[in-house]
Write a protein that holds these residues in place. Structure first.
Motif: not given
Length: 260
Positions: A40-43, A115-121, A126-129, A134-140
């Protein structure tokens, strides 16, 4: 149940759960939240939905994670940690560095091009901005960890004389970005199917010529190469023309100044 049976039963202990029980509950919540976030996405995945899916109270959910954003971050980091720990090898029996790099690419892309990881990405993008920390933690935690893995292998090859790299970490960043991140991003954007099939392998590795290639980019044509050669030959003449133009302008300004 008889009174004798009740008397024979040991009373259930109340209080804080054991560490093992707490870890099981956390894993259960993350599994339930992962399914909802990816679908369903984050929202679209509310805290109420997560609590209901995990069969816990919303109070328990917030007591353990603090917010829905923290649940989402924990889901993504847990996915990355679980997979990378399973993928990171202690060593490789491949005879040369090119073969070892192909093994790494295969292992990472077999996990990421699904498909699972494509959905996660898509959810992460969508939530990076909205959640830059959170995006920085995932990147690191994801990208940098993969880079360190590849850099250690390149540094080992450097020490053995297989390669001559000034900066193995920079080379590892280029490898992960071009060979791993680019196909994953294309799959997340729907530009290619999220599957590591023969077509995906051919985009990563040129079987016929045995050369690594930039995935998704066509090989330069001979005509393009000739155009580049012609431009490079014309460059000295262009520089000379510019220099002459600048000189004429400077002389004209000096003349006007002298006349004034």
């Amino acid at each position: 149940m008889s009174d004798e049976d009740r008397k024979g039963r040991r009373p259930r202990k109340m209080g804080r759960p054991t560490t093992e029980a707490a870890l099981r509950l956390t894993s259960h919540i993350l599994k339930s939240a992962r399914e909802l976030f990816f679908e369903h996405g984050f929202d679209g995945a509310s805290a109420d939905m997560i609590a209901e899916q995990a069969r816990i109270s919303k109070r328990t959910l917030y007591a353990r994670f603090g917010s829905k954003a923290r649940v989402f971050e924990a889901v993504i980091l847990d996915e990355i940690d679980t997979q990378l720990r399973a993928l990171e090898p202690s060593g490789s029996d491949e005879p040369d560095i090119a073969s070892r790099l192909r093994v790494i690419a295969d292992r990472l892309l077999e996990w990421l091009l699904t498909p699972r990881i494509a959905s996660m990405e898509r959810v992460v993008i969508a939530q990076a901005v909205r959640f830059p920390a959170l995006a920085a933690n995932i990147h690191a935690f994801g990208y940098q960890r993969a880079v360190q893995w590849v850099a250690s292998i390149l540094a080992h090859a450097n020490a053995r004389g297989e390669l001559s790299l000034v900066d193995p970490v920079f080379a590892a960043e280029q490898f992960v970005t071009l060979v791993v991140v680019a196909p994953m991003r294309r799959a997340a954007l729907g530009l290619s199917p999220p599957a590591y099939d023969e077509a995906a392998r051919d985009r990563v590795y040129h079987r016929r010529s045995g050369r690594w290639k930039n995935p998704g980019w066509p090989e330069p044509s001979h005509a393009a190469t000739r155009r580049c050669d012609v431009r490079s030959r014309r460059l000295p003449f262009r520089k000379r023309a510019v220099s002459e133009s600048v000189a004429r302008g400077t002389n004209a300004r000096r003349s006007r100044k002298a006349e004034g």
